[in-house]
Design a protein around this motif. Structure first.
Motif, PDB file in Angstrom:
ATOM      1  N   ALA A 150       0.814  -1.214   0.000  1.00 11.49           N
ATOM      2  CA  ALA A 150       0.000   0.000   0.000  1.00 11.49           C
ATOM      3  C   ALA A 150       0.851   1.269   0.000  1.00 11.49           C
ATOM      4  CB  ALA A 150      -0.928  -0.002   1.214  1.00 11.49           C
ATOM      5  N   GLY A 151       2.147   1.137   0.266  1.00 12.85           N
ATOM      6  CA  GLY A 151       3.015   2.300   0.302  1.00 12.85           C
ATOM      7  C   GLY A 151       2.828   3.126   1.559  1.00 12.85           C
ATOM      8  N   LEU A 152       2.425   2.472   2.641  1.00 11.51           N
ATOM      9  CA  LEU A 152       2.199   3.152   3.913  1.00 11.51           C
ATOM     10  C   LEU A 152       3.102   2.556   4.979  1.00 11.51           C
ATOM     11  CD1 LEU A 152      -1.700   3.159   3.844  1.00 11.51           C
ATOM     12  CD2 LEU A 152      -0.205   5.107   3.400  1.00 11.51           C
ATOM     13  N   GLY A 153       3.248   3.261   6.071  1.00 15.03           N
ATOM     14  CA  GLY A 153       4.018   2.749   7.195  1.00 15.03           C
ATOM     15  C   GLY A 153       3.217   1.708   7.960  1.00 15.03           C
ATOM     16  N   LEU A 154       3.916   0.829   8.639  1.00 16.08           N
ATOM     17  CA  LEU A 154       3.252  -0.222   9.408  1.00 16.08           C
ATOM     18  C   LEU A 154       2.369   0.364  10.499  1.00 16.08           C
ATOM     19  CD1 LEU A 154       2.903  -3.248   9.880  1.00 16.08           C
ATOM     20  CD2 LEU A 154       4.888  -3.173  11.376  1.00 16.08           C
ATOM     21  N   ASP A 155       2.806   1.439  11.138  1.00 13.68           N
ATOM     22  CA  ASP A 155       1.988   2.059  12.176  1.00 13.68           C
ATOM     23  C   ASP A 155       0.693   2.614  11.607  1.00 13.68           C
ATOM     24  OD1 ASP A 155       3.406   3.978  10.764  1.00 13.68           O
ATOM     25  OD2 ASP A 155       3.504   5.363  12.445  1.00 13.68           O
ATOM     26  N   ARG A 156       0.720   3.086  10.369  1.00 16.74           N
ATOM     27  CA  ARG A 156      -0.493   3.608   9.719  1.00 16.74           C
ATOM     28  C   ARG A 156      -1.450   2.475   9.351  1.00 16.74           C
ATOM     29  NH1 ARG A 156      -4.013   5.522  10.452  1.00 16.74           N
ATOM     30  NH2 ARG A 156      -5.430   6.450   9.002  1.00 16.74           N
ATOM     31  N   ILE A 157      -0.904   1.335   8.981  1.00 16.45           N
ATOM     32  CA  ILE A 157      -1.739   0.182   8.629  1.00 16.45           C
ATOM     33  C   ILE A 157      -2.464  -0.341   9.864  1.00 16.45           C
ATOM     34  CG2 ILE A 157      -1.634  -2.246   7.888  1.00 16.45           C
ATOM     35  CD1 ILE A 157      -1.310  -0.425   5.570  1.00 16.45           C
ATOM     36  N   LEU A 158      -1.797  -0.328  11.010  1.00 16.16           N
ATOM     37  CA  LEU A 158      -2.356  -0.931  12.209  1.00 16.16           C
ATOM     38  C   LEU A 158      -3.139   0.032  13.088  1.00 16.16           C
ATOM     39  CD1 LEU A 158       0.562  -3.296  13.232  1.00 16.16           C
ATOM     40  CD2 LEU A 158      -1.494  -3.830  11.929  1.00 16.16           C
ATOM     41  N   SER A 159      -3.183   1.307  12.735  1.00 14.65           N
ATOM     42  CA  SER A 159      -3.954   2.251  13.540  1.00 14.65           C
ATOM     43  C   SER A 159      -5.302   2.498  12.882  1.00 14.65           C
ATOM     44  CB  SER A 159      -3.190   3.564  13.717  1.00 14.65           C
ATOM     45  OG  SER A 159      -2.945   4.154  12.465  1.00 14.65           O
ATOM     46  N   PRO A 160      -6.366   2.533  13.681  1.00 16.49           N
ATOM     47  CA  PRO A 160      -7.704   2.715  13.103  1.00 16.49           C
ATOM     48  C   PRO A 160      -7.907   4.134  12.598  1.00 16.49           C
ATOM     49  CG  PRO A 160      -7.826   2.660  15.483  1.00 16.49           C
ATOM     50  CD  PRO A 160      -6.398   2.365  15.113  1.00 16.49           C
ATOM     51  N   GLY A 161      -8.848   4.283  11.707  1.00 11.98           N
ATOM     52  CA  GLY A 161      -9.198   5.593  11.188  1.00 11.98           C
ATOM     53  C   GLY A 161      -8.863   5.721   9.720  1.00 11.98           C
ATOM     54  N   PRO A 162      -9.502   6.662   9.048  1.00 12.57           N
ATOM     55  CA  PRO A 162      -9.265   6.842   7.606  1.00 12.57           C
ATOM     56  C   PRO A 162      -7.908   7.453   7.322  1.00 12.57           C
ATOM     57  CG  PRO A 162     -10.726   8.541   8.420  1.00 12.57           C
ATOM     58  CD  PRO A 162     -10.491   7.588   9.564  1.00 12.57           C
ATOM     59  N   VAL A 163      -7.411   7.186   6.131  1.00 15.36           N
ATOM     60  CA  VAL A 163      -6.156   7.764   5.667  1.00 15.36           C
ATOM     61  C   VAL A 163      -6.504   8.892   4.717  1.00 15.36           C
ATOM     62  CG1 VAL A 163      -4.033   7.343   4.393  1.00 15.36           C
ATOM     63  CG2 VAL A 163      -4.965   5.569   5.869  1.00 15.36           C
ATOM     64  N   SER A 164      -6.035  10.093   5.014  1.00 10.46           N
ATOM     65  CA  SER A 164      -6.311  11.249   4.170  1.00 10.46           C
ATOM     66  C   SER A 164      -5.436  11.187   2.917  1.00 10.46           C
ATOM     67  CB  SER A 164      -6.027  12.530   4.932  1.00 10.46           C
ATOM     68  OG  SER A 164      -6.107  13.639   4.066  1.00 10.46           O
ATOM     69  N   SER A 165      -6.046  11.361   1.765  1.00 14.21           N
ATOM     70  CA  SER A 165      -5.275  11.304   0.529  1.00 14.21           C
ATOM     71  C   SER A 165      -4.440  12.571   0.353  1.00 14.21           C
ATOM     72  CB  SER A 165      -6.206  11.134  -0.668  1.00 14.21           C
ATOM     73  OG  SER A 165      -7.101  12.237  -0.731  1.00 14.21           O
ATOM     74  N   ALA A 166      -4.796  13.661   1.060  1.00 13.77           N
ATOM     75  CA  ALA A 166      -4.026  14.897   0.970  1.00 13.77           C
ATOM     76  C   ALA A 166      -2.804  14.879   1.880  1.00 13.77           C
ATOM     77  CB  ALA A 166      -4.920  16.081   1.317  1.00 13.77           C
ATOM     78  N   ALA A 167      -2.748  13.943   2.800  1.00 13.19           N
ATOM     79  CA  ALA A 167      -1.633  13.893   3.742  1.00 13.19           C
ATOM     80  C   ALA A 167      -0.485  13.067   3.175  1.00 13.19           C
ATOM     81  CB  ALA A 167      -2.087  13.296   5.064  1.00 13.19           C
ATOM     82  N   CYS A 168       0.714  13.443   3.559  1.00 12.87           N
ATOM     83  CA  CYS A 168       1.908  12.688   3.161  1.00 12.87           C
ATOM     84  C   CYS A 168       1.865  11.319   3.837  1.00 12.87           C
ATOM     85  CB  CYS A 168       3.146  13.462   3.583  1.00 12.87           C
ATOM     86  SG  CYS A 168       4.680  12.541   3.358  1.00 12.87           S
ATOM     87  N   PRO A 169       2.020  10.219   3.080  1.00 13.24           N
ATOM     88  CA  PRO A 169       1.967   8.898   3.705  1.00 13.24           C
ATOM     89  C   PRO A 169       3.142   8.626   4.633  1.00 13.24           C
ATOM     90  CG  PRO A 169       2.504   8.697   1.375  1.00 13.24           C
ATOM     91  CD  PRO A 169       2.198  10.134   1.640  1.00 13.24           C
ATOM     92  N   ALA A 170       4.239   9.368   4.467  1.00  8.90           N
ATOM     93  CA  ALA A 170       5.411   9.133   5.298  1.00  8.90           C
ATOM     94  C   ALA A 170       5.319   9.861   6.649  1.00  8.90           C
ATOM     95  CB  ALA A 170       6.668   9.576   4.560  1.00  8.90           C
ATOM     96  N   CYS A 171       4.914  11.137   6.619  1.00 11.26           N
ATOM     97  CA  CYS A 171       4.932  11.917   7.871  1.00 11.26           C
ATOM     98  C   CYS A 171       3.557  12.347   8.345  1.00 11.26           C
ATOM     99  CB  CYS A 171       5.823  13.137   7.715  1.00 11.26           C
ATOM    100  SG  CYS A 171       5.192  14.351   6.544  1.00 11.26           S
ATOM    101  N   GLY A 172       2.536  12.300   7.475  1.00 11.94           N
ATOM    102  CA  GLY A 172       1.180  12.673   7.877  1.00 11.94           C
ATOM    103  C   GLY A 172       0.851  14.143   7.715  1.00 11.94           C
ATOM    104  N   ARG A 173       1.810  14.939   7.259  1.00 15.39           N
ATOM    105  CA  ARG A 173       1.545  16.373   7.064  1.00 15.39           C
ATOM    106  C   ARG A 173       0.678  16.584   5.832  1.00 15.39           C
ATOM    107  NH1 ARG A 173       6.658  19.972   7.156  1.00 15.39           N
ATOM    108  NH2 ARG A 173       5.024  21.517   7.033  1.00 15.39           N
ATOM    109  N   SER A 174      -0.234  17.525   5.927  1.00 20.57           N
ATOM    110  CA  SER A 174      -1.081  17.833   4.785  1.00 20.57           C
ATOM    111  C   SER A 174      -0.687  19.182   4.203  1.00 20.57           C
ATOM    112  CB  SER A 174      -2.553  17.847   5.199  1.00 20.57           C
ATOM    113  OG  SER A 174      -2.759  18.802   6.210  1.00 20.57           O
ATOM    114  N   GLY A 175      -0.929  19.306   2.898  1.00 21.37           N
ATOM    115  CA  GLY A 175      -0.674  20.583   2.236  1.00 21.37           C
ATOM    116  C   GLY A 175       0.649  20.774   1.785  1.00 21.37           C
TER     117      GLY A 175
END
Length: 108
Positions: A83-108
């Motif tokens: 999926a190109g995501l971090g393991l912590d992101r895969i295992l944590s509940p909640g939606p993944v924002s498509s605007a956020a960086c998959p590596a650090c989570g920053r948006s914009g």
């Protein structure tokens, strides 16, 4: 003094148990998050295609994706790589924002 080790008879502890490998099971929340990611991947690929891409049996992916089995840490790691995501992101509940960086989570 020489120590001589006697081999046990066949079937009495003569080897490792067959079939199952020791893998780490996930918590209910982690399992639900992994299942959500697998179901999202299943929108564009079949279970067999996902399994082939991550190198596991298609039943393993299908069972984890439908909730029949909880999945494992190894499966989650392989799905995270696909999926190109971090393991912590895969295992944590909640939606993944498509605007956020998959590596650090920053948006914009």
């Amino acid at each position: 003094m020489t120590v001589i080790h006697l081999r046990p008879e066949k079937g009495k502890g003569s080897g490792a148990p067959r079939g199952r490998h020791g893998s780490v099971c996930l918590t209910r929340e982690e399992s639900a998050a992994l299942r959500a990611v697998l179901q999202n991947l299943n929108r564009t690929r079949t279970w067999a295609e996902i399994a082939r891409e991550i190198g596991v049996c298609s039943n393993t992916v299908r069972h984890a994706g439908t909730g029949r089995t909880p999945g494992s840490a190894g499966l989650a790691l392989r799905v995270a790589r696909l999926a190109g995501l971090g393991l912590d992101r895969i295992l944590s509940p909640g939606p993944v924002s498509s605007a956020a960086c998959p590596a650090c989570g920053r948006s914009g």
